[in-house]
Design an enzyme around this catalytic site. Structure first.
Site, PDB file in Angstrom:
ATOM      1  N   SER A  19      43.789 -88.304 115.936  1.00  0.00           N
ATOM      2  CA  SER A  19      45.127 -88.920 115.960  1.00  0.00           C
ATOM      3  C   SER A  19      46.055 -88.300 117.004  1.00  0.00           C
ATOM      4  CB  SER A  19      45.761 -88.864 114.574  1.00  0.00           C
ATOM      5  OG  SER A  19      45.026 -89.693 113.696  1.00  0.00           O
ATOM      6  N   THR A  64      46.358 -87.916 105.715  1.00  0.00           N
ATOM      7  CA  THR A  64      44.953 -88.271 105.543  1.00  0.00           C
ATOM      8  C   THR A  64      44.340 -87.462 104.396  1.00  0.00           C
ATOM      9  OG1 THR A  64      42.884 -88.663 106.720  1.00  0.00           O
ATOM     10  CG2 THR A  64      44.141 -86.722 107.418  1.00  0.00           C
ATOM     11  N   LYS A  68      46.347 -88.864 100.491  1.00  0.00           N
ATOM     12  CA  LYS A  68      46.921 -90.218 100.522  1.00  0.00           C
ATOM     13  C   LYS A  68      47.431 -90.679  99.164  1.00  0.00           C
ATOM     14  CE  LYS A  68      44.317 -92.004 104.413  1.00  0.00           C
ATOM     15  NZ  LYS A  68      43.477 -93.077 104.912  1.00  0.00           N
ATOM     16  N   ASN A  89      49.668 -93.633 103.964  1.00  0.00           N
ATOM     17  CA  ASN A  89      49.137 -92.938 105.150  1.00  0.00           C
ATOM     18  C   ASN A  89      50.201 -92.717 106.210  1.00  0.00           C
ATOM     19  OD1 ASN A  89      49.367 -95.384 106.531  1.00  0.00           O
ATOM     20  ND2 ASN A  89      47.440 -95.102 107.604  1.00  0.00           N
ATOM     21  N   ASP A 105      46.469 -98.663 106.965  1.00  0.00           N
ATOM     22  CA  ASP A 105      45.003 -98.706 107.074  1.00  0.00           C
ATOM     23  C   ASP A 105      44.461-100.138 107.014  1.00  0.00           C
ATOM     24  OD1 ASP A 105      44.488 -96.006 107.417  1.00  0.00           O
ATOM     25  OD2 ASP A 105      44.290 -95.610 105.271  1.00  0.00           O
ATOM     26  N   ALA A 134      39.765 -95.821 100.454  1.00  0.00           N
ATOM     27  CA  ALA A 134      39.679 -96.638 101.671  1.00  0.00           C
ATOM     28  C   ALA A 134      39.364 -98.089 101.326  1.00  0.00           C
ATOM     29  CB  ALA A 134      38.617 -96.069 102.608  1.00  0.00           C
ATOM     30  N   TYR A 221      33.457 -92.847 111.315  1.00  0.00           N
ATOM     31  CA  TYR A 221      33.200 -92.770 112.747  1.00  0.00           C
ATOM     32  C   TYR A 221      32.811 -91.342 113.102  1.00  0.00           C
ATOM     33  CZ  TYR A 221      37.975 -91.102 112.471  1.00  0.00           C
ATOM     34  OH  TYR A 221      39.088 -90.413 112.105  1.00  0.00           O
TER      35      TYR A 221
HETATM   36  P1  NDP Z   1      36.851 -91.634  98.459  1.00  0.00           P
HETATM   37  O1  NDP Z   1      36.417 -90.264  98.151  1.00  0.00           O
HETATM   38  O2  NDP Z   1      38.112 -92.177  97.862  1.00  0.00           O
HETATM   39  O3  NDP Z   1      35.681 -92.666  98.015  1.00  0.00           O
HETATM   40  C1  NDP Z   1      34.370 -92.414  98.385  1.00  0.00           C
HETATM   41  C2  NDP Z   1      33.507 -93.659  98.132  1.00  0.00           C
HETATM   42  O4  NDP Z   1      32.228 -93.425  98.700  1.00  0.00           O
HETATM   43  C3  NDP Z   1      33.279 -93.969  96.660  1.00  0.00           C
HETATM   44  O5  NDP Z   1      33.155 -95.371  96.515  1.00  0.00           O
HETATM   45  C4  NDP Z   1      31.943 -93.270  96.385  1.00  0.00           C
HETATM   46  O6  NDP Z   1      31.199 -93.837  95.318  1.00  0.00           O
HETATM   47  C5  NDP Z   1      31.223 -93.552  97.683  1.00  0.00           C
HETATM   48  N1  NDP Z   1      30.136 -92.619  97.997  1.00  0.00           N
HETATM   49  C6  NDP Z   1      30.244 -91.298  98.318  1.00  0.00           C
HETATM   50  N2  NDP Z   1      29.033 -90.792  98.599  1.00  0.00           N
HETATM   51  C7  NDP Z   1      28.143 -91.814  98.461  1.00  0.00           C
HETATM   52  C8  NDP Z   1      26.737 -91.919  98.604  1.00  0.00           C
HETATM   53  N3  NDP Z   1      25.987 -90.857  98.989  1.00  0.00           N
HETATM   54  N4  NDP Z   1      26.152 -93.119  98.384  1.00  0.00           N
HETATM   55  C9  NDP Z   1      26.905 -94.186  98.030  1.00  0.00           C
HETATM   56  N5  NDP Z   1      28.226 -94.161  97.850  1.00  0.00           N
HETATM   57  C10 NDP Z   1      28.849 -92.969  98.073  1.00  0.00           C
HETATM   58  O7  NDP Z   1      36.886 -91.733 100.065  1.00  0.00           O
HETATM   59  P2  NDP Z   1      37.745 -92.747 100.948  1.00  0.00           P
HETATM   60  O8  NDP Z   1      37.666 -94.077 100.284  1.00  0.00           O
HETATM   61  O9  NDP Z   1      39.078 -92.180 101.227  1.00  0.00           O
HETATM   62  O10 NDP Z   1      36.967 -92.753 102.364  1.00  0.00           O
HETATM   63  C11 NDP Z   1      35.733 -93.440 102.539  1.00  0.00           C
HETATM   64  C12 NDP Z   1      35.351 -93.467 104.020  1.00  0.00           C
HETATM   65  O11 NDP Z   1      36.266 -94.250 104.772  1.00  0.00           O
HETATM   66  C13 NDP Z   1      35.325 -92.087 104.682  1.00  0.00           C
HETATM   67  O12 NDP Z   1      34.171 -92.011 105.503  1.00  0.00           O
HETATM   68  C14 NDP Z   1      36.581 -92.070 105.534  1.00  0.00           C
HETATM   69  O13 NDP Z   1      36.460 -91.254 106.682  1.00  0.00           O
HETATM   70  C15 NDP Z   1      36.659 -93.546 105.954  1.00  0.00           C
HETATM   71  N6  NDP Z   1      38.018 -93.963 106.363  1.00  0.00           N
HETATM   72  C16 NDP Z   1      38.206 -94.390 107.654  1.00  0.00           C
HETATM   73  C17 NDP Z   1      39.451 -94.784 108.098  1.00  0.00           C
HETATM   74  C18 NDP Z   1      39.613 -95.246 109.517  1.00  0.00           C
HETATM   75  O14 NDP Z   1      40.762 -95.360 110.000  1.00  0.00           O
HETATM   76  N7  NDP Z   1      38.540 -95.524 110.226  1.00  0.00           N
HETATM   77  C19 NDP Z   1      40.625 -94.781 107.211  1.00  0.00           C
HETATM   78  C20 NDP Z   1      40.310 -94.359 105.851  1.00  0.00           C
HETATM   79  C21 NDP Z   1      39.056 -93.944 105.476  1.00  0.00           C
HETATM   80  P3  NDP Z   1      31.438 -93.360  93.778  1.00  0.00           P
HETATM   81  O15 NDP Z   1      32.692 -94.066  93.340  1.00  0.00           O
HETATM   82  O16 NDP Z   1      30.238 -93.820  93.064  1.00  0.00           O
HETATM   83  O17 NDP Z   1      31.586 -91.860  93.832  1.00  0.00           O
END
Ligand code: NDP
Length: 276
Positions: A19, A64, A68, A89, A105, A134, A221
């Site tokens: 960022s 971030t 959030k 965010n 987002d 996310a 990413y």
């Molecule tokens: P959270 O911790 O809130 O949620 C994680 C999610 O991933 C849950 O649904 C979880 O499932 C799932 N998960 C984790 N590990 C695994 C696995 N090994 N197999 C399957 N499912 C899995 O994270 P966020 O939602 O905040 O972020 C998710 C992704 O989005 C990150 O990679 C983050 O970097 C990216 N992101 C990118 C942005 C951008 O601007 N490009 C902005 C925001 C986020 P369960 O519920 O079963 O635990």
């Protein structure tokens, strides 16, 4: 000479953040006298740190992981999109000087998909993998574009159920487990899981892809291709994209909230190595 206006992104950890580079390029392009730094703030420090930042003339913050959701109760006012996403965010002062929490987002993802990548969502079948913060933040903006169906699949299926119930009034959404996806096909698959952070791909059956008909988008990413992008390519997806474009677009929307100017993201995408 007055000091430049101060902005920052806070998270824990934060060293990896792109960022500061993105906002430096926006500021140069729009000729804005400002600084934007990445600052590591722990959960324990969060509320006093943010209060002090704004009390000492800080102009705006990006927020971030893992903060959030924690900041939902701090600002005097939440935008509609932050309330629906249940996450903040972007922080700024509104025209009355009150602290406002917003969320850019969702609009960042939708702009990258529809404007930069020319992906059609309207009347198409969309699969969203993951049900964390996310995923929640992008559901309303995706449903606004009226897909034929939005299916949310998650490892813990009860979290997908909860999201489908929360957004039922916004459009055609349903929840499922990964294994139940066998036999269903989608035009667009968005990976909003954190699986890639551990080098994993969510256990989605390859049969969800229509081969050359399906676009795969990873919100994650990295410097190289993410595991999900590699998986999608190996299984013949039509297009594969990482979330760097989303990051740039959400940053552009935050910049607009802060400075009232909308940067052109094309040159910034190129500077960060994205195709035009
Ligand atoms: P959270 O911790 O809130 O949620 C994680 C999610 O991933 C849950 O649904 C979880 O499932 C799932 N998960 C984790 N590990 C695994 C696995 N090994 N197999 C399957 N499912 C899995 O994270 P966020 O939602 O905040 O972020 C998710 C992704 O989005 C990150 O990679 C983050 O970097 C990216 N992101 C990118 C942005 C951008 O601007 N490009 C902005 C925001 C986020 P369960 O519920 O079963 O635990």
């Amino acid at each position: 000479m007055p000091a430049p206006d101060r902005y920052a992104v806070i998270g824990h950890p934060i060293a990896h953040s792109r960022s500061p580079l993105i906002h430096r390029l926006f500021a140069q392009q729009c000729q804005q006298y400002m600084t934007y730094t990445a600052i590591d703030v722990t959960p324990e420090q969060l509320v006093p740190w943010v209060s002090k930042f704004f009390a000492t003339d800080g102009r705006g913050l990006n927020v971030t992981v893992p903060h959030k959701q924690s900041l939902l109760t701090l600002p005097g006012r939440l935008s509609e999109r932050a309330r629906i996403a249940a996450a903040v965010n972007t922080l700024l002062r509104d025209s009355n000087g009150h602290l406002l929490g917003d969320n850019t987002d969702g609009i960042g993802l939708v702009r990258d998909l529809t404007e930069n990548l020319r992906v059609t969502i309207t009347a198409h079948r969309v699969l969203l993998l993951g049900a964390g913060g996310a995923a929640r933040g992008v559901i309303a903006p995706l449903l606004e574009l009226k897909p034929a169906q939005l299916v949310v699949a998650n490892r813990s299926v009860e979290r997908a159920d909860a999201l489908a119930a929360a957004f039922a009034g916004f459009g055609p959404i349903r929840a499922t487990s990964f294994s139940e996806l066998e036999g269903s096909r989608f035009d667009l698959v968005v990976n909003a899981t954190a699986a890639g952070l551990q080098g994993d791909v969510p256990p989605v059956p390859a049969s969800v892809l229509r081969g050359q008909g399906t676009v795969c988008y990873d919100m994650g990413y990295a410097d190289e291709d993410t595991p999900f992008v590699r998986w999608a390519r190996e299984h013949g997806a039509a297009g594969t994209h990482t979330g760097l474009g989303m990051l740039i677009e959400q940053a552009a929307e935050s910049f607009y909230l802060w400075r009232g100017l909308r940067p052109n993201t094309t040159s910034v995408r190129a500077a960060l190595g994205l195709r035009p």
